[in-house]
Design an enzyme around this catalytic site. Structure first.
Site, PDB file in Angstrom:
ATOM      1  CE  LYS A 110      15.839   8.012  24.792  1.00  0.00           C
ATOM      2  NZ  LYS A 110      16.552   6.764  24.465  1.00  0.00           N
TER       3      LYS A 110
HETATM    4  P1  NAD Z   1      16.022   1.454  33.942  1.00  0.00           P
HETATM    5  O1  NAD Z   1      15.078   2.475  34.403  1.00  0.00           O
HETATM    6  O2  NAD Z   1      15.512   0.072  33.712  1.00  0.00           O
HETATM    7  O3  NAD Z   1      17.264   1.356  34.940  1.00  0.00           O
HETATM    8  C1  NAD Z   1      18.065   2.439  35.286  1.00  0.00           C
HETATM    9  C2  NAD Z   1      19.009   1.945  36.370  1.00  0.00           C
HETATM   10  O4  NAD Z   1      19.998   2.930  36.616  1.00  0.00           O
HETATM   11  C3  NAD Z   1      18.302   1.691  37.715  1.00  0.00           C
HETATM   12  O5  NAD Z   1      18.830   0.510  38.287  1.00  0.00           O
HETATM   13  C4  NAD Z   1      18.721   2.900  38.548  1.00  0.00           C
HETATM   14  O6  NAD Z   1      18.710   2.639  39.933  1.00  0.00           O
HETATM   15  C5  NAD Z   1      20.121   3.100  38.023  1.00  0.00           C
HETATM   16  N1  NAD Z   1      20.673   4.411  38.308  1.00  0.00           N
HETATM   17  C6  NAD Z   1      20.093   5.630  38.216  1.00  0.00           C
HETATM   18  N2  NAD Z   1      20.946   6.582  38.615  1.00  0.00           N
HETATM   19  C7  NAD Z   1      22.096   5.949  38.953  1.00  0.00           C
HETATM   20  C8  NAD Z   1      23.356   6.376  39.422  1.00  0.00           C
HETATM   21  N3  NAD Z   1      23.599   7.673  39.621  1.00  0.00           N
HETATM   22  N4  NAD Z   1      24.305   5.436  39.645  1.00  0.00           N
HETATM   23  C9  NAD Z   1      24.070   4.131  39.435  1.00  0.00           C
HETATM   24  N5  NAD Z   1      22.901   3.662  38.976  1.00  0.00           N
HETATM   25  C10 NAD Z   1      21.935   4.568  38.743  1.00  0.00           C
HETATM   26  O7  NAD Z   1      16.695   2.041  32.621  1.00  0.00           O
HETATM   27  P2  NAD Z   1      17.362   1.267  31.411  1.00  0.00           P
HETATM   28  O8  NAD Z   1      16.321   1.084  30.382  1.00  0.00           O
HETATM   29  O9  NAD Z   1      18.152   0.106  31.905  1.00  0.00           O
HETATM   30  O10 NAD Z   1      18.340   2.404  30.862  1.00  0.00           O
HETATM   31  C11 NAD Z   1      19.673   2.553  31.357  1.00  0.00           C
HETATM   32  C12 NAD Z   1      20.521   3.166  30.256  1.00  0.00           C
HETATM   33  O11 NAD Z   1      20.473   2.306  29.125  1.00  0.00           O
HETATM   34  C13 NAD Z   1      20.032   4.537  29.766  1.00  0.00           C
HETATM   35  O12 NAD Z   1      21.145   5.306  29.369  1.00  0.00           O
HETATM   36  C14 NAD Z   1      19.203   4.180  28.547  1.00  0.00           C
HETATM   37  O13 NAD Z   1      19.055   5.263  27.654  1.00  0.00           O
HETATM   38  C15 NAD Z   1      20.050   3.047  27.991  1.00  0.00           C
HETATM   39  N6  NAD Z   1      19.347   2.178  27.041  1.00  0.00           N
HETATM   40  C16 NAD Z   1      18.261   1.442  27.429  1.00  0.00           C
HETATM   41  C17 NAD Z   1      17.631   0.639  26.474  1.00  0.00           C
HETATM   42  C18 NAD Z   1      16.437  -0.224  26.833  1.00  0.00           C
HETATM   43  O14 NAD Z   1      15.974  -0.968  25.959  1.00  0.00           O
HETATM   44  N7  NAD Z   1      15.924  -0.189  28.041  1.00  0.00           N
HETATM   45  C19 NAD Z   1      18.095   0.591  25.172  1.00  0.00           C
HETATM   46  C20 NAD Z   1      19.217   1.321  24.831  1.00  0.00           C
HETATM   47  C21 NAD Z   1      19.841   2.110  25.771  1.00  0.00           C
END
Ligand code: NAD
Length: 422
Positions: A110
């Site tokens: 990561k």
């Molecule tokens: P992203 O940047 O696309 O979106 C993050 C979202 O979370 C945004 O809408 C933001 O406004 C919101 N957010 C931030 N702080 C917040 C809070 N305190 N309360 C409510 N919403 C809040 O990120 P993502 O890629 O969707 O990642 C989100 C989660 O999913 C993370 O834990 C990431 O590690 C996990 N994840 C993502 C992927 C991927 O392929 N993108 C894969 C596996 C896991």
């Protein structure tokens, strides 16, 4: 949701606690624990960036490789003001178990930069990304360590990293396999953008079959409306589930009859937030997590549900689209309440699975159509779900422990077979 201040647990504490629980259940020796519990490599880089004002600001960046026994390190890059080395170490460890749960030939890694990308111009974001990429260049490469998008990074950021790597290491000849989650035009895969949400929905379908629940008409609440949260919501909306509330970092929206998700996505695209969506009521983060629903999808950051607020959660199923959204105390409270948990390293593994497909296509100079990607993804997710749920039932352990046992058990097995060098 500050992982360092608001709870006594950091994400890394949670990762270590869950490690020990699974290691005990697997009866791993102290020797094996010494080999797989700790990160293999940690790189901290200074990232000075020329801002648009002309001044130079410095940021700190990290890349952690937790374990590479089963294959190159794999894991996203996060840009967020609360990124810490401990958080990146936790996320890297979870990636190692996650890749093993879906049985793809990767280890876990990561990366992250402590910064607020929302304050950057496009030029500043590009300069920060290229400088960070140069910093971590000694670690990354298609057979060594392959980054992908995570919170507040996206396909464009991946394209800049791919370009920087290609320019510096290969005199400009393109090396698409150094990152995944790229735009299609630089070797991205069909289906990668929606892969995490699609995987979440496959695990939900399988859970509903296991629990004899129906997704159609199920009330769904989503915390976080980025890639993982919004696509999960969109696909569930198309399954005729009722997504009654969602939020993002600026606030939340609620409609007891269900939000129109395609329109909400357009609203977020236009305004930058879900807040103020016509036909919805505002809802606070605490109230959203306490809504009565069938499925709760935490899809933002770590430690969203803790010992302090877990008792208020009123759902049948928690699908962890985010990494590490529940603390061990929250796990115990929800288990007592009979909530069925789809743990993060299973639930959100669709993203890394299609990243793996993207890398395979890059390495073979081939391109699969979206149906091939989707069919393969569904098979991988359903097999992994069945393996985890079988352990959960046969060994009478929680779904979290079952997933950790499956993932860590596979890493331990490979480590034992390879032996200790030198
Ligand atoms: P992203 O940047 O696309 O979106 C993050 C979202 O979370 C945004 O809408 C933001 O406004 C919101 N957010 C931030 N702080 C917040 C809070 N305190 N309360 C409510 N919403 C809040 O990120 P993502 O890629 O969707 O990642 C989100 C989660 O999913 C993370 O834990 C990431 O590690 C996990 N994840 C993502 C992927 C991927 O392929 N993108 C894969 C596996 C896991």
């Amino acid at each position: 949701m500050n992982t360092q201040v608001a709870t006594k647990h950091t994400a890394y504490d949670v990762a270590l606690e869950n490690f020990e629980m699974a290691a005990d259940a697997l009866e791993l020796s102290e020797d094996m624990r010494a080999m797989i519990k700790y990160p293999e490599r940690i790189l901290i880089v200074n990232v000075p960036v020329r801002m648009d004002t002309g001044e130079i600001k410095r940021f700190e960046g990290y890349r952690v490789q937790h374990n590479t026994a089963r294959g190159p390190a794999k894991g996203g890059i996060r840009y967020h003001p609360e990124v810490t080395l401990d958080e990146v170490k936790a996320l890297a460890m979870w990636m190692a178990w996650k890749c093993a749960v879906v049985n793809i030939p990767y280890g876990g890694g990561k990366g992250g930069v402590t910064c607020n990308p929302k304050e950057f111009s496009a030029g500043e974001l590009e300069r920060l990304t290229r400088r960070y990429a140069v910093g971590i260049l000694p670690l990354i490469g298609p057979t060594q360590d392959i980054p992908a998008p995570d919170v507040y990074t996206n396909p464009q950021v991946m394209a800049w990293i791919m370009d920087t790597y290609s320019m510096v290491k290969k005199e400009g000849y393109p090396v698409p396999g150094v990152v995944t989650g790229k735009p299609l035009s630089v070797g991205g895969s069909h289906g990668r953008h929606e892969a995490t949400g699609r995987g979440v929905v496959h695990t939900l379908e399988a859970s509903c079959e296991h629990l004899r629940l129906r997704l159609k008409g199920a009330k769904v609440v989503v915390q976080g409306f980025g890639n993982a949260g919004s696509i999960s919501a969109l696909l569930l909306d198309s399954h005729q589930s009722l997504v009654i509330a969602v939020n993002d970092s600026r606030g939340g929206v609620y409609n007891k009859d269900g939000l129109d998700i395609p329109k909400l996505m357009m609203h977020k695209e236009r305004t930058g937030s879900v807040v103020g969506f016509p036909g919805s009521e505002a809802i606070s983060s605490d109230d959203l997590l306490a809504l009565e629903c069938d499925v709760l999808i935490p899809a933002a950051l770590e430690n969203a549900v803790t010992g302090e607020n877990a008792r208020g959660v009123k759902t049948k199923v928690v699908a962890e689209a985010a990494n590490g959204p529940l603390t061990p105390e929250a796990d115990a409270i929800l288990e007592d309440k009979g909530v069925f948990l789809i743990p993060d390293i299973l639930c959100n593994a669709g993203g890394v699975t299609v990243s793996y497909f993207e890398w395979v296509q890059n390495e073979q100079h081939m391109s699969w159509d979206v149906y091939e990607v989707q069919n393969r993804l569904e098979r991988v997710m359903k097999v992994a779900f069945t393996e985890v749920v079988n352990l959960h039932v046969d060994r009478k352990v929680s779904m979290r422990l079952a997933a950790n046992m499956l993932g860590m058990g596979r890493v331990a097995e490979t480590t034992a077979v390879r032996g200790l060098y030198p």
